[in-house]
Each structure stands twice: as C-alpha cells, then as structure tokens.
Motif scaffolding. Structure first.
Motif, PDB file in Angstrom:
ATOM      1  N   ALA A 175       6.844  -2.625 -15.891  1.00 34.63           N
ATOM      2  CA  ALA A 175       8.156  -2.647 -15.237  1.00 34.63           C
ATOM      3  C   ALA A 175       9.211  -3.280 -16.135  1.00 34.63           C
ATOM      4  CB  ALA A 175       8.073  -3.382 -13.908  1.00 34.63           C
ATOM      5  N   GLU A 176       8.865  -4.399 -16.769  1.00 34.17           N
ATOM      6  CA  GLU A 176       9.827  -5.066 -17.640  1.00 34.17           C
ATOM      7  C   GLU A 176      10.204  -4.182 -18.818  1.00 34.17           C
ATOM      8  OE1 GLU A 176       7.157  -6.350 -16.383  1.00 34.17           O
ATOM      9  OE2 GLU A 176       7.734  -8.193 -15.306  1.00 34.17           O
ATOM     10  N   GLN A 177       9.219  -3.498 -19.374  1.00 38.12           N
ATOM     11  CA  GLN A 177       9.478  -2.614 -20.508  1.00 38.12           C
ATOM     12  C   GLN A 177      10.390  -1.455 -20.103  1.00 38.12           C
ATOM     13  OE1 GLN A 177       5.834  -1.320 -22.270  1.00 38.12           O
ATOM     14  NE2 GLN A 177       6.821  -0.255 -23.994  1.00 38.12           N
ATOM     15  N   TRP A 178      10.124  -0.879 -18.951  1.00 36.85           N
ATOM     16  CA  TRP A 178      10.928   0.232 -18.439  1.00 36.85           C
ATOM     17  C   TRP A 178      12.341  -0.227 -18.091  1.00 36.85           C
ATOM     18  CZ3 TRP A 178      10.344   1.891 -12.712  1.00 36.85           C
ATOM     19  CH2 TRP A 178      11.095   3.045 -12.451  1.00 36.85           C
ATOM     20  N   GLN A 179      12.431  -1.364 -17.373  1.00 31.59           N
ATOM     21  CA  GLN A 179      13.726  -1.782 -16.863  1.00 31.59           C
ATOM     22  C   GLN A 179      14.592  -2.494 -17.898  1.00 31.59           C
ATOM     23  OE1 GLN A 179      12.239  -3.878 -13.392  1.00 31.59           O
ATOM     24  NE2 GLN A 179      12.817  -2.156 -12.071  1.00 31.59           N
ATOM     25  N   ALA A 180      14.058  -2.739 -19.070  1.00 39.52           N
ATOM     26  CA  ALA A 180      14.904  -3.260 -20.140  1.00 39.52           C
ATOM     27  C   ALA A 180      16.028  -2.277 -20.449  1.00 39.52           C
ATOM     28  CB  ALA A 180      14.062  -3.522 -21.391  1.00 39.52           C
ATOM     29  N   ALA A 181      15.747  -0.991 -20.319  1.00 38.21           N
ATOM     30  CA  ALA A 181      16.766   0.031 -20.546  1.00 38.21           C
ATOM     31  C   ALA A 181      17.408   0.504 -19.247  1.00 38.21           C
ATOM     32  CB  ALA A 181      16.162   1.223 -21.282  1.00 38.21           C
ATOM     33  N   HIS A 182      16.723   0.299 -18.112  1.00 41.21           N
ATOM     34  CA  HIS A 182      17.216   0.827 -16.830  1.00 41.21           C
ATOM     35  C   HIS A 182      17.101  -0.253 -15.746  1.00 41.21           C
ATOM     36  CE1 HIS A 182      17.170   4.708 -18.801  1.00 41.21           C
ATOM     37  NE2 HIS A 182      15.952   4.445 -19.206  1.00 41.21           N
ATOM     38  N   PRO A 183      17.898  -1.308 -15.860  1.00 42.24           N
ATOM     39  CA  PRO A 183      17.716  -2.456 -14.965  1.00 42.24           C
ATOM     40  C   PRO A 183      18.095  -2.188 -13.516  1.00 42.24           C
ATOM     41  CG  PRO A 183      19.672  -2.739 -16.333  1.00 42.24           C
ATOM     42  CD  PRO A 183      18.951  -1.531 -16.856  1.00 42.24           C
ATOM     43  N   ARG A 184      18.826  -1.119 -13.254  1.00 46.18           N
ATOM     44  CA  ARG A 184      19.290  -0.867 -11.891  1.00 46.18           C
ATOM     45  C   ARG A 184      18.417   0.145 -11.146  1.00 46.18           C
ATOM     46  NH1 ARG A 184      22.378  -3.602  -8.858  1.00 46.18           N
ATOM     47  NH2 ARG A 184      23.632  -1.838  -8.140  1.00 46.18           N
ATOM     48  N   PHE A 185      17.275   0.500 -11.725  1.00 41.73           N
ATOM     49  CA  PHE A 185      16.373   1.428 -11.049  1.00 41.73           C
ATOM     50  C   PHE A 185      15.007   0.771 -10.906  1.00 41.73           C
ATOM     51  CE2 PHE A 185      13.655   4.993 -10.193  1.00 41.73           C
ATOM     52  CZ  PHE A 185      14.459   5.903  -9.528  1.00 41.73           C
ATOM     53  N   ASP A 186      14.359   1.012  -9.781  1.00 41.89           N
ATOM     54  CA  ASP A 186      13.035   0.439  -9.563  1.00 41.89           C
ATOM     55  C   ASP A 186      12.274   1.310  -8.575  1.00 41.89           C
ATOM     56  OD1 ASP A 186      10.880  -1.263  -9.772  1.00 41.89           O
ATOM     57  OD2 ASP A 186      11.838  -2.972  -8.797  1.00 41.89           O
ATOM     58  N   ILE A 187      10.996   1.030  -8.468  1.00 43.12           N
ATOM     59  CA  ILE A 187      10.129   1.649  -7.473  1.00 43.12           C
ATOM     60  C   ILE A 187       9.977   0.683  -6.305  1.00 43.12           C
ATOM     61  CG2 ILE A 187       7.742   2.354  -7.009  1.00 43.12           C
ATOM     62  CD1 ILE A 187       7.640   3.378  -9.915  1.00 43.12           C
ATOM     63  N   VAL A 188      10.202   1.175  -5.098  1.00 43.81           N
ATOM     64  CA  VAL A 188       9.955   0.362  -3.910  1.00 43.81           C
ATOM     65  C   VAL A 188       8.445   0.202  -3.777  1.00 43.81           C
ATOM     66  CG1 VAL A 188      10.253   0.173  -1.423  1.00 43.81           C
ATOM     67  CG2 VAL A 188      12.071   1.184  -2.816  1.00 43.81           C
ATOM     68  N   ARG A 189       7.991  -1.031  -3.797  1.00 50.31           N
ATOM     69  CA  ARG A 189       6.553  -1.297  -3.916  1.00 50.31           C
ATOM     70  C   ARG A 189       5.839  -1.223  -2.569  1.00 50.31           C
ATOM     71  NH1 ARG A 189       6.480  -3.928  -8.928  1.00 50.31           N
ATOM     72  NH2 ARG A 189       8.402  -3.301  -9.992  1.00 50.31           N
ATOM     73  N   ASP A 190       4.583  -0.795  -2.635  1.00 54.78           N
ATOM     74  CA  ASP A 190       3.697  -0.702  -1.464  1.00 54.78           C
ATOM     75  C   ASP A 190       2.433  -1.526  -1.741  1.00 54.78           C
ATOM     76  OD1 ASP A 190       5.335   1.209  -0.049  1.00 54.78           O
ATOM     77  OD2 ASP A 190       4.651   2.714  -1.481  1.00 54.78           O
ATOM     78  N   PRO A 191       2.560  -2.862  -1.754  1.00 51.42           N
ATOM     79  CA  PRO A 191       1.495  -3.678  -2.346  1.00 51.42           C
ATOM     80  C   PRO A 191       0.411  -4.183  -1.400  1.00 51.42           C
ATOM     81  CG  PRO A 191       3.448  -5.005  -2.015  1.00 51.42           C
ATOM     82  CD  PRO A 191       3.768  -3.640  -1.487  1.00 51.42           C
ATOM     83  N   ALA A 192       0.385  -3.745  -0.142  1.00 51.17           N
ATOM     84  CA  ALA A 192      -0.645  -4.266   0.763  1.00 51.17           C
ATOM     85  C   ALA A 192      -0.898  -3.265   1.889  1.00 51.17           C
ATOM     86  CB  ALA A 192      -0.224  -5.617   1.336  1.00 51.17           C
ATOM     87  N   TRP A 193      -2.110  -3.309   2.417  1.00 52.90           N
ATOM     88  CA  TRP A 193      -2.441  -2.438   3.537  1.00 52.90           C
ATOM     89  C   TRP A 193      -3.631  -2.987   4.306  1.00 52.90           C
ATOM     90  CZ3 TRP A 193      -7.410  -0.372   3.269  1.00 52.90           C
ATOM     91  CH2 TRP A 193      -7.999  -0.316   2.000  1.00 52.90           C
ATOM     92  N   VAL A 194      -3.746  -2.542   5.551  1.00 53.84           N
ATOM     93  CA  VAL A 194      -4.925  -2.826   6.378  1.00 53.84           C
ATOM     94  C   VAL A 194      -5.373  -1.516   7.016  1.00 53.84           C
ATOM     95  CG1 VAL A 194      -4.383  -5.237   6.859  1.00 53.84           C
ATOM     96  CG2 VAL A 194      -3.474  -3.457   8.347  1.00 53.84           C
ATOM     97  N   ALA A 195      -6.662  -1.383   7.216  1.00 58.43           N
ATOM     98  CA  ALA A 195      -7.235  -0.184   7.823  1.00 58.43           C
ATOM     99  C   ALA A 195      -8.560  -0.565   8.470  1.00 58.43           C
ATOM    100  CB  ALA A 195      -7.418   0.921   6.783  1.00 58.43           C
ATOM    101  N   VAL A 196      -9.220   0.434   9.032  1.00 55.17           N
ATOM    102  CA  VAL A 196     -10.459   0.193   9.777  1.00 55.17           C
ATOM    103  C   VAL A 196     -11.550   1.112   9.247  1.00 55.17           C
ATOM    104  CG1 VAL A 196     -11.556   0.281  12.052  1.00 55.17           C
ATOM    105  CG2 VAL A 196      -9.187  -0.522  11.832  1.00 55.17           C
TER     106      VAL A 196
END
Length: 650
Positions: A385-406
């Motif tokens: 992310a840091e490498q990518w956003q060094a050139a594009h600091p105003r763009f990012d991916i909305v993260r999906d970092p957790a989940w629960v299931a059965v």
C-alpha cells in the motif's frame, strides 16, 4: 515504484485558446454549444445553482421533445427507463449499429422468432453505449398504437434470444424469469421515483452523512442491466424497510455462535494491536445478551427469517451450537448494494448475506470471498500500500479485514450464516459517491425533471466559473482519469492485481466544488491475481490464494479488466456525459485515448484498449437469459461475454 503518467489533454479543436485556461478548456470552449438553455434552481448535495447555463454540447444528437423519464406519472417514467435498459442491452449484445438515414430515422430491430420488426425512436446514439430511446413499437402496428411496455418487450427479446440459441419455438427457460423480473423491477422503480418526488429530502440521520446520502440515491440502477431493481422475494412492507432507495433502516437480527461452530478471521488492528471480529461485533451491539463463550453474529432480518427455515440451521439450534437472539440495537441503513449496511459513526460497515436475487446473483457470501477480503488487507500491509500510494495518495481500497461465519459439526461451511466487517473510512462530511449513483438520473427537490448528480455538478461549476458545460465536463473527466482510473492501472502494474472496478464498486471523492479529488475501490469479490505474478505475490504473503481462490489466468484477467474498468467504468462515464447533453463523446474518447497512450507502461490494459479493434464485453441480458449466477462456478464461465466494436480503436 509506480510513477504517475503525465496528465492527459483533450486534443485541441480549431479555434483560439482562451487566455488563462489549459488546453482542455481551450479545446472545449473553441466550439461552443447551441444556445439551449435550462434554468437550474438551487439544490442540495453541496451543489448551489441559480442561473441558466448551456446544456447542449457540440455533437449532441437528441431529438426535440420531452424526456420520457420526466413524465409526471412515476409508472410511465419507470416503464420508459426499463424499455431503454432492455433496448440498450439488446443493441450492445447483438451488435446492432446506428440506424442509417437522416436524424429521426428509427432503429429497426428484426425479431425472427416472432416474425416482427421493432421500430425504435432514437433520442441519442452513444458511441460509448449509453443510447437514449423514446419507446419501441411493432412495425406493422397502426401509427397511433401505443409503444410496447417493458414486459411485452422483455417477452419478445427473451423469445428471440432463445430462438437464436437453437430453440426453434423460442421458449427458452429464461423467458418467464426475465419477464417476471423486469415486471418486478418496473414496479419497484415506479415506487422509488414516486417516493423520492414526494420526499426529496432524506431523513436527518441520512442527510447528515454524505456517503450514506449518496448510497441511497441510486434509483434507476445501471443503464445496461435488464432488471436493475428487481428484488423478488420482498413483500411491500419489507421493501420499504430494506430498500436504500426508500431510505430504509432496520435493527439487525442477532445470533450467538458456540465456539465449536465458529469460523472467523481478523486482520483488524487498532493502535497496532489486533482486534478480533467477536470483539468488534460486541462493540457494535453493546449490551447484547450472549451465552457464555459465544460470539455474536449479525444477520439481515430477511436472511434470518429465511435461514430459520433451513434444516441445517435447525440442526445447529437443536444441538445448542446456534442461539437465536432476535432483533437488537440501533437501526442500520442499507447502502446501494442493498445487503451492505452502514450506521453513521460506526467504525465498520457490515456486508451481510442476502439470499435475494439482485441483478445476476443471489447475494450470499462465499467463504472464499471472506478469506479474500482479509488476505488483500494483509497483502496491502506488507508495504504494498505504501509503495502504491507514494504516487497515488488519494486512492485506496476499502478494507474488509474481519469476518465471522458458522461451520457444521463436520467442518463444512453453513451457507448464509456469516458477516463481513468492512472498514468505514468515511467521515460524515466526506463527499464519496459511487460512480453508478453519480451518473444516474433522479428527481430533485422542486424540479419537474430528473437529473444526475454529475449533471448538477457540471452545471454548477459552469455557473461558478463562467465556462461552458462542455469545457467543465472535459476538465472534470480528465481529473477523474488522473485521480480514479490511473491508480487502478498503477496497482495492476505494481502488484499484478486487476480490480473489478465497475461503477458500483468505484467511489469518487469530490472536493467542495465537486471536482474529483481521489477515489476508493470496494468489493471483496472483485480481485484478479494474475497467474504471471504468483511468485511475487507469494513472496509478499506466503500461502496467498490457497483459501481465496483468487489467481486467474492473464488472458481472463485482461478480458475482465478491459470490461470492468474500460467499458463499464470509463466508457460508462463518457456515455453519461454524452447522453445527458454535457459533452461531446468524441472529445472525451479522444481524451481517453491520449490518457491511455501516456499510461502505456502501466500494465497491459492501456495498449489493449488502444490497439484492439474489438473488446469482450459482459452481456447482462444474455447472462440473465442463460440463467447464470455470477457468483457460482469458475470465473471464466460465470457470465456471458460478447464481442463489441472498440470505440477507442483508430
């Protein structure tokens, strides 16, 4: 490190440059539009307006006459929108070309299965595919006969599709399905238009959050979906509670999961410390009574009712592994996807399973997609992310970092019993709008006509700057390419990952004046890890792809990336500008070509879009007629793709 491609310029048109303005403005101003005037009153959404501005650019091909979408009867407006969608899909997916003859010549669509010919009135022929039509009729019908309604048109098209597939009777299995879903979509769209005209201002809790306001503004859906608002299975009462278009809201339905049945993962951190999904969910429902050791699981209320009737869920409850806690807590608000819910001020959004058929799929999370969201978050934290956003600091991916299931006692996932936790990166004042909502027409307070947020912004900027709408539209588009499209290309070049950046998944961040200033991508489903980059990605994150099933051949990746980013997204934006009389599509296509030429080093997509005389394009109508679910099966066979002429070539 990925470097930013030089800023694209609109090819200069004949005529003098305007002092103090860049080449894009000079090109657009050099050929002013006709003096078609429209008074635009002051509106909300941060777009003040008060003066008449020019709205018809050079190259506009609209016929004189009122727009069917503006009809006073919401049912008529909804029918018009549905007919246009069906015709746009059929024209694209069957390769029909522009009608020959002078302006006003109808488009002729032969229907061999029915022995008939459709005559379609063309309001605007779009090089990008966003055509505008004013109804269709059977050629042999009397001149005063009414135009075809959407359901009749859907039946004729479905019969023709089945006939072309080799069913001589034209009675394919998809006919009744398409007709029923088109009817459902029309009915709901009429309700959405009527409600928004009657209640143009959102409830206070919604209006205070600009992201949520935008998410609930998409009334017509994507212009190239045959049934964009179909939601079979919802009652009228449920539709009012669960529809973002009706400003719905509802408390979640909660279950408690015993430790032995719990499946979960989390890469969520706060202050550098890991936070479990269970802890996050407990914070979202403070005071929820839980059995000892159990983990809370939020469900969409419709999904909970459906699941309680499934034998697998009954068995889990009987075994004491799953406890039904019922509705609990403050209301949540559905976003444009219907199943992802948002609560202003909450640290997380929730992407819930919802077994309704929405567009081309039943929207239940797949376990591999839950893994994929966490995996991408971990991958980005390896320094990518840091490498990518060094050139594009105003763009990012909305993260999906957790989940629960059965899981069932034998360890197999139980479908539909799950929830994904998504970062909420937006503050209440952030003007973050998905491209689909930005470009789709909708009612406005005190206005008899429908207009898109994009049109409101462009006209406002034209008033504020004293420039033509064409000039403003050209600059707006160039900024969009730089702030939204360029980072997506750069990510593919850097990481070998193509994002499924269609209009629903792509958010543009707007500055206070309405100019593009950044962007976000969202969707734990839509990642294509290039097979050619497997080794590099494995080095960054060992084991990547093993649970998420995300690696795809480069050939399929190239095809899908060209469709989602090139056709659906950018050509869709160009089509919106053209169909809404904001700009000449030829100028914007030339600007896009120049942008791609300067971005030639950012992966294979720029050259593909520039050099290929044809492109592969997803066919939403044929996918529907084929009865395909886009979330089931191998990625290369989930949808029907057709070959279309590339408007960028040559």
């Amino acid at each position: 490190m990925v470097t930013t491609a030089p800023k694209a310029e609109v090819p200069a048109a004949p005529g003098p440059a305007v002092p103090g303005r860049g080449p894009a403005v000079a090109a657009a101003d050099a050929d002013p539009p006709p003096a078609d005037q429209r008074t635009v009153p002051r509106q909300k959404d941060g777009v003040p307006r008060s003066r008449a501005v020019r709205t018809r650019p050079p190259g506009a091909e609209h016929e004189v006459g009122s727009d069917p979408l503006d009809h006073a009867d919401p049912a008529v407006a909804a029918e018009a929108a549905a007919v246009e969608n069906l015709l746009r899909c059929w024209v694209r997916e069957t390769g029909l070309g522009r009608p020959d003859g002078p302006a006003g010549t109808p488009l002729r669509i032969p229907l061999a299965a029915s022995g008939a010919v459709l005559l379609v009135t063309v309001r605007h022929w779009s090089r990008a595919g966003w055509h505008r039509f004013a109804g269709a009729r059977i050629e042999a019908a009397p001149g005063d006969a009414p135009g075809l309604d959407a359901v009749t048109l859907a039946a004729l098209i479905a019969r023709e599709g089945a006939y072309r597939d080799g069913d001589g009777n034209g009675n394919g299995n998809g006919t009744a399905d398409l007709v029923g879903r088109v009817a459902d979509s029309v009915r709901r769209t009429a309700e959405f238009i009527a409600d928004r005209r009657a209640r143009p201002v959102a409830p206070a809790a919604v209006e205070a959050d600009r992201f949520l306001t935008a998410e609930q503004s998409l009334l017509l859906g994507h212009p190239l979906q045959p049934d964009p608002k179909s939601r079979e299975g919802l009652s009228e009462t449920e539709a009012r509670r669960y529809s973002p278009e009706l400003h719905g809201s509802f408390p979640l339905h909660w279950f408690a999961v015993a430790p032995s049945a719990l499946a979960t993962d989390s890469a969520w951190t706060e202050g550098g410390r890991p936070v479990s999904a269970a802890r996050l969910l407990a914070r979202l429902a403070p005071g929820l009574p839980l059995p000892a050791g159990a983990t809370p699981l939020p469900l969409h209320p419709w999904q909970a009712r459906e699941l309680l009737q499934r034998p697998a869920v009954t068995a889990l409850r009987d075994a004491g592994l799953l406890h039904d806690l019922g509705p609990y807590g403050d209301p949540w608000y559905p976003t444009s996807s219907v199943r992802t819910v948002h609560r202003p001020g909450a640290p997380a959004m929730l992407k819930l399973s919802l077994g309704l058929r929405i567009t081309n799929s039943r929207r239940e999370n797949l376990r591999k997609e839950l893994h994929r969201g966490v995996e991408v978050h971990r991958l980005l934290r390896t320094g990518l992310a840091e490498q990518w956003q060094a050139a594009h600091p105003r763009f990012d991916i909305v993260r999906d970092p957790a989940w629960v299931a059965v899981d069932a006692p034998d360890g197999t996932p139980v479908p539909g019993l799950d929830a994904l936790l998504r970062h909420n990166p937006f503050r209440p004042g952030d003007d973050a709008v998905c491209v689909a909502a930005l470009t789709s027409p909708r009612p406005w307070p005190g206005r008899a006509t429908m207009s898109s947020r994009l049109a409101e912004i462009v006209r406002s900027l034209a008033v504020a700057t004293g420039r033509t709408t064409s000039a403003v539209a050209a600059e707006w588009f160039l900024r969009y390419l730089d702030h939204v499209v360029l980072p997506v290309l750069a990510f593919d070049a850097l990481a070998g990952i193509a994002l499924e950046a269609h209009q629903q998944n792509t958010l543009v961040l707007l500055d206070p004046a309405g100019w593009p200033a950044g962007g976000r991508y969202r969707d734990n489903q839509g990642y294509y890890f290039r097979e050619s980059h497997r080794a590099e990605l494995e080095n960054r994150l060992p084991g990547i792809g093993s649970a998420s099933d995300t690696f795809v051949s480069d050939a399929v990746t190239d095809e899908r990336f060209a469709y989602y980013l090139g056709i659906n997204n950018v050509l869709g934006v160009i089509g919106a500008f053209g169909s809404q009389q904001l700009a000449d599509e030829r100028v914007l296509l030339a600007a896009f070509r120049r942008f791609l030429g300067k971005a030639a080093g950012l992966g294979p997509l720029p050259a593909r879009l520039l050099d290929s005389p044809t492109l592969r394009c997803k066919a939403n109508l044929l996918t529907r007629l084929g009865g395909l679910d886009e979330l089931v099966g191998p990625v290369d066979t989930q949808s029907v793709y057709v070959t279309i002429a590339n408007p960028l070539h040559g």
